[in-house]
Design an enzyme around this catalytic site. Structure first.
Site, PDB file in Angstrom:
ATOM      1  N   THR A 182     -31.559  28.718  -6.656  1.00 20.32           N
ATOM      2  CA  THR A 182     -30.987  28.769  -8.001  1.00 20.32           C
ATOM      3  C   THR A 182     -30.596  30.206  -8.370  1.00 20.32           C
ATOM      4  O   THR A 182     -30.012  30.420  -9.430  1.00 20.32           O
ATOM      5  CB  THR A 182     -31.999  28.249  -9.041  1.00 20.32           C
ATOM      6  OG1 THR A 182     -33.183  29.059  -8.947  1.00 20.32           O
ATOM      7  CG2 THR A 182     -32.352  26.798  -8.795  1.00 20.32           C
ATOM      8  N   ASN A 230     -36.396  28.306 -12.387  1.00 22.01           N
ATOM      9  CA  ASN A 230     -35.580  27.450 -11.520  1.00 22.01           C
ATOM     10  C   ASN A 230     -35.665  26.004 -12.009  1.00 22.01           C
ATOM     11  O   ASN A 230     -34.818  25.179 -11.698  1.00 22.01           O
ATOM     12  CB  ASN A 230     -36.007  27.556 -10.042  1.00 22.01           C
ATOM     13  CG  ASN A 230     -37.503  27.430  -9.840  1.00 22.01           C
ATOM     14  OD1 ASN A 230     -38.273  27.449 -10.792  1.00 22.01           O
ATOM     15  ND2 ASN A 230     -37.918  27.313  -8.597  1.00 22.01           N
ATOM     16  N   ALA A 231     -36.700  25.697 -12.784  1.00 20.39           N
ATOM     17  CA  ALA A 231     -36.862  24.344 -13.328  1.00 20.39           C
ATOM     18  C   ALA A 231     -35.969  24.166 -14.542  1.00 20.39           C
ATOM     19  O   ALA A 231     -35.606  25.132 -15.199  1.00 20.39           O
ATOM     20  CB  ALA A 231     -38.309  24.129 -13.742  1.00 20.39           C
ATOM     21  N   GLY A 232     -35.605  22.943 -14.807  1.00 21.19           N
ATOM     22  CA  GLY A 232     -34.864  22.660 -16.030  1.00 21.19           C
ATOM     23  C   GLY A 232     -35.297  21.305 -16.541  1.00 21.19           C
ATOM     24  O   GLY A 232     -35.146  20.300 -15.857  1.00 21.19           O
ATOM     25  N   HIS A 233     -35.903  21.284 -17.698  1.00 23.49           N
ATOM     26  CA  HIS A 233     -36.327  20.018 -18.299  1.00 23.49           C
ATOM     27  C   HIS A 233     -35.401  19.704 -19.462  1.00 23.49           C
ATOM     28  O   HIS A 233     -35.196  20.537 -20.321  1.00 23.49           O
ATOM     29  CB  HIS A 233     -37.760  20.113 -18.838  1.00 23.49           C
ATOM     30  CG  HIS A 233     -38.779  20.271 -17.758  1.00 23.49           C
ATOM     31  ND1 HIS A 233     -40.063  20.724 -17.991  1.00 23.49           N
ATOM     32  CD2 HIS A 233     -38.708  20.044 -16.449  1.00 23.49           C
ATOM     33  CE1 HIS A 233     -40.727  20.758 -16.852  1.00 23.49           C
ATOM     34  NE2 HIS A 233     -39.926  20.351 -15.911  1.00 23.49           N
ATOM     35  N   LYS A 269     -38.802  14.445 -15.421  1.00 17.41           N
ATOM     36  CA  LYS A 269     -40.205  14.692 -15.782  1.00 17.41           C
ATOM     37  C   LYS A 269     -40.351  15.017 -17.270  1.00 17.41           C
ATOM     38  O   LYS A 269     -41.325  14.631 -17.909  1.00 17.41           O
ATOM     39  CB  LYS A 269     -40.757  15.881 -14.973  1.00 17.41           C
ATOM     40  CG  LYS A 269     -40.845  15.609 -13.487  1.00 17.41           C
ATOM     41  CD  LYS A 269     -41.332  16.826 -12.725  1.00 17.41           C
ATOM     42  CE  LYS A 269     -40.326  17.909 -12.531  1.00 17.41           C
ATOM     43  NZ  LYS A 269     -39.219  17.611 -11.620  1.00 17.41           N
ATOM     44  N   GLY A 270     -39.343  15.742 -17.811  1.00 16.85           N
ATOM     45  CA  GLY A 270     -39.433  16.199 -19.208  1.00 16.85           C
ATOM     46  C   GLY A 270     -39.648  15.051 -20.176  1.00 16.85           C
ATOM     47  O   GLY A 270     -40.438  15.162 -21.101  1.00 16.85           O
ATOM     48  N   LYS A 271     -38.972  13.930 -19.912  1.00 10.90           N
ATOM     49  CA  LYS A 271     -39.075  12.793 -20.823  1.00 10.90           C
ATOM     50  C   LYS A 271     -40.490  12.196 -20.779  1.00 10.90           C
ATOM     51  O   LYS A 271     -41.071  11.890 -21.829  1.00 10.90           O
ATOM     52  CB  LYS A 271     -38.040  11.746 -20.439  1.00 10.90           C
ATOM     53  CG  LYS A 271     -37.995  10.568 -21.376  1.00 10.90           C
ATOM     54  CD  LYS A 271     -36.835   9.666 -21.023  1.00 10.90           C
ATOM     55  CE  LYS A 271     -36.989   8.316 -21.647  1.00 10.90           C
ATOM     56  NZ  LYS A 271     -36.000   7.365 -21.169  1.00 10.90           N
ATOM     57  N   GLN A 291     -39.847  21.213 -10.163  1.00 12.38           N
ATOM     58  CA  GLN A 291     -39.240  20.840  -8.887  1.00 12.38           C
ATOM     59  C   GLN A 291     -39.776  19.472  -8.430  1.00 12.38           C
ATOM     60  O   GLN A 291     -40.234  18.718  -9.253  1.00 12.38           O
ATOM     61  CB  GLN A 291     -39.457  21.905  -7.802  1.00 12.38           C
ATOM     62  CG  GLN A 291     -38.680  23.199  -8.034  1.00 12.38           C
ATOM     63  CD  GLN A 291     -39.307  24.107  -9.065  1.00 12.38           C
ATOM     64  OE1 GLN A 291     -40.480  24.410  -8.988  1.00 12.38           O
ATOM     65  NE2 GLN A 291     -38.536  24.529 -10.032  1.00 12.38           N
ATOM     66  N   VAL A 350     -34.609   3.722 -19.097  1.00 12.63           N
ATOM     67  CA  VAL A 350     -33.321   3.030 -19.138  1.00 12.63           C
ATOM     68  C   VAL A 350     -32.328   3.765 -20.040  1.00 12.63           C
ATOM     69  O   VAL A 350     -31.446   3.145 -20.631  1.00 12.63           O
ATOM     70  CB  VAL A 350     -33.497   1.554 -19.561  1.00 12.63           C
ATOM     71  CG1 VAL A 350     -34.169   0.751 -18.466  1.00 12.63           C
ATOM     72  CG2 VAL A 350     -34.269   1.427 -20.871  1.00 12.63           C
ATOM     73  N   ASP A 356     -30.918   2.489 -15.693  1.00 11.72           N
ATOM     74  CA  ASP A 356     -29.673   2.073 -16.362  1.00 11.72           C
ATOM     75  C   ASP A 356     -28.430   2.587 -15.639  1.00 11.72           C
ATOM     76  O   ASP A 356     -27.383   1.942 -15.660  1.00 11.72           O
ATOM     77  CB  ASP A 356     -29.661   2.599 -17.805  1.00 11.72           C
ATOM     78  CG  ASP A 356     -29.844   4.116 -17.852  1.00 11.72           C
ATOM     79  OD1 ASP A 356     -30.879   4.582 -17.348  1.00 11.72           O
ATOM     80  OD2 ASP A 356     -28.955   4.818 -18.374  1.00 11.72           O
ATOM     81  N   ASP A 363     -35.515  17.278 -10.662  1.00  5.83           N
ATOM     82  CA  ASP A 363     -34.585  16.668 -11.631  1.00  5.83           C
ATOM     83  C   ASP A 363     -34.814  15.171 -11.798  1.00  5.83           C
ATOM     84  O   ASP A 363     -33.870  14.419 -12.070  1.00  5.83           O
ATOM     85  CB  ASP A 363     -33.120  16.904 -11.200  1.00  5.83           C
ATOM     86  CG  ASP A 363     -32.852  18.361 -10.904  1.00  5.83           C
ATOM     87  OD1 ASP A 363     -33.270  19.189 -11.708  1.00  5.83           O
ATOM     88  OD2 ASP A 363     -32.247  18.656  -9.855  1.00  5.83           O
TER      89      ASP A 363
END
Ligand code: IMP
Length: 511
Positions: free
Chosen positions: A188, A101-104, A79-81, A283, A487, A394, A76
């Site tokens: 999860t 189990n991953a969530g982006h 990474k997605g960004k 993960q 940020v 931020d 968490d």
């Protein structure tokens, strides 16, 4: 040969098509793809293998750019960004381990997109997507994700630019029933561990096996017998019927048959054709099955070493490996967390509330704590990051002081490494250095600061002194160059190191 006009990274390159008969991909509503495989869903694996076999390997002098993006904490990290920012530079994005189990989470303007299995590179239409060899995949969740994507964009990428590895394992409802019995790790509950367990026991079903399994009723019966015995051991009171398993497998084949491919060959061929590949980790380093806080870990190898292996290519292809870390720490599920804070009050509560720290996959509140340099250095030891992306800086705005964990005390002794036994890590008391805090800013102010840093070419100098000081300290303490600082959730809310790998002009998102 098809002369590619759309690709930015290999601009002007002549791209050999897999078959003489293949046509460049064209659809009225989409940008043409830089994609040598658009029609492979109509080809059998042998014709693809022939093409792959006859394509020369890359010589030493040619750059073979595979970039890896990995979580450097307990998952968490955001990474997605980072992947969303790098994807426009890539023609392939590959997930190489884990499952849903991953969530982006990707935020573009007013749209928030939560992905679990589809590579985050989906936001870039020139990017082909692979669910790689090392993954365990829940086809029903994938179906839902793809429907959401189609609702949002009108695109149906499966079999066109989204491919499922023949070697990936299928997560069946059985695996979820079995996973729900976990009381120790706080998984999860998505069936990840049981699906990998079947794979290691060599009784699992890979996507390539489905046809064979369906054609032999004795395999179906044996599989169901084994599953039911296992379910009994965890007190599950229902039995799976052979007809149920057959219809589940048949549905997978009908729904995804055209997308199931020898993806390792495809990605390797793409690299040999000079294309760029993004390997997306899921993960985080401390959840690694071998190197994490065992047994409070996930079931796969999450580090750089598995990035290429789980994608079906060799490690020599990697040119860059970015570790993603929050400016603080979070963890979901059970297990030791030396710099943990209370969620009920003070900075821990602030991080949870301001950072919206709830699991993307399960919605569980995430545990929060100060940034842990010891844990980060462990992650760097395993994966050797060429750059560090610090996210959610931020969120720390508004705290009086900001702490960074720089060591531990274990049973009265100072230590500067992560103990192997989880019970020892549990007894570690974090040692901190303390820095002055900085005021909270509105999202728009952070975005303005980031836009200014790009427009004026000032990079980190666009940040106020106390904010930049935190970035400098993280770099000095971890020994990893900080290449980008997040940020805010918006894709524009990132400040890149001048001249670094994230100092790039992003393409507009495609939706
Ligand atoms: P599993 O991967 O579902 O087996 O869960 C094992 C442990 O890893 C649990 O503590 C989960 O909460 C944690 N975990 C798995 N995937 C993620 C993720 O993507 N982010 C954060 N924690 C995760």
């Amino acid at each position: 040969m098809w002369h590619c006009t759309s690709c930015k990274s290999t601009c002007g390159a002549d791209v050999p098509l897999p078959l003489e008969t293949a046509e460049p991909y064209k659809r009225a509503d989409l940008t043409p793809l830089h994609n040598p495989f658009p029609t492979t869903n109509r080809l059998n694996s042998q014709s693809l293998a022939d093409q792959w076999f006859h394509t020369p390997s890359v010589k030493h002098t040619i750059t073979v750019p595979a970039t890896v993006v990995l979580g450097a904490q307990w998952g968490d990290e955001g990474k997605g960004k980072a992947i969303d920012q790098l994807a426009p530079q890539s023609t392939w994005a590959v997930r190489f381990q884990g499952g849903n189990n991953a969530g982006h989470t990707i935020v573009v303007g007013d749209t928030t997109l939560k992905l679990h299995q589809i590579p985050s590179g989906v936001t870039s239409r020139n990017c082909n997507l692979v669910l790689g060899d090392g993954m365990v995949i829940d086809p029903w969740v994938l179906d839902e994700e793809l429907s959401r994507w189609e609702d949002l964009t009108g695109e149906k990428p499966e079999g066109e630019r989204l491919f499922i590895s023949e070697r990936a394992s299928v997560i069946l409802p059985f695996h979820k029933y079995y996973d729900s019995a976990d009381k120790v790790v706080g998984t999860t509950g998505r069936g990840i561990g049981p699906a990998y367990r079947d794979r290691i026991e060599r009784v699992g079903i890979r996507f390539t096996d489905i046809e064979e399994v369906l054609s032999d009723s004795s395999i179906i019966e044996d599989t169901v017998l084994r599953m039911n015995k296992q379910l009994q051991t965890v007190g599950y009171d229902k039995e799976i019927q052979p007809s149920e398993l057959s219809s589940q497998l048949q549905w997978i084949l009908d729904r995804f048959g055209s997308a199931i491919k020898p993806t390792g060959l495809m990605v390797d061929l793409a690299l040999r054709n000079g294309e760029t590949v993004l390997l997306e980790g899921a993960q985080g380093a401390l959840l690694d099955i071998d190197q994490g806080t065992y047994p409070f870990v996930t079931s796969s190898v999450v580090g750089r070493a598995n990035a290429t292996h789980g994608a079906g290519i060799h490690p020599g292809h990697i040119t860059e490996c970015f570790g993603i870390t929050k400016a603080y720490c979070t963890r979901v599920g059970n297990g030791p967390f030396p710099s943990e804070l209370s969620l009920e009050e003070g900075p821990g509560q602030h991080m949870a509330q301001v950072g919206h720290e709830f699991g993307t996959t399960t919605g569980r509140p995430r545990r929060t704590g100060w940034l842990d340099i010891i844990a980060l250095k462990e992650a760097h030891r395993i994966s050797g990051y060429s750059g560090l992306v610090v996210t959610k800086l931020d969120v720390l705005g508004g705290l009086d002081e900001i702490k960074i964990c720089i060591g531990y005390e274990l049973d009265g002794n100072p230590i500067s490494h992560f103990p192997t036994r989880a019970s020892d890590v549990e007894r570690c008391i974090a040692v901190y250095e303390t820095h002055p805090g900085f005021p909270a800013l509105a999202d728009e102010d952070w975005i303005d600061m980031a836009e200014r840093s790009r427009k004026d070419g000032t990079g980190y100098d666009a940040m106020p002194g106390e904010v930049k000081n935190i970035v400098d300290r993280i770099e000095a303490l971890s020994g990893i160059p900080v290449v980008s600082v997040g940020v805010g959730p918006d894709r524009r809310a990132s400040i890149a190191k001048v001249g670094g790998p994230f100092d790039i002009v992003w393409d507009e998102a495609t939706f």
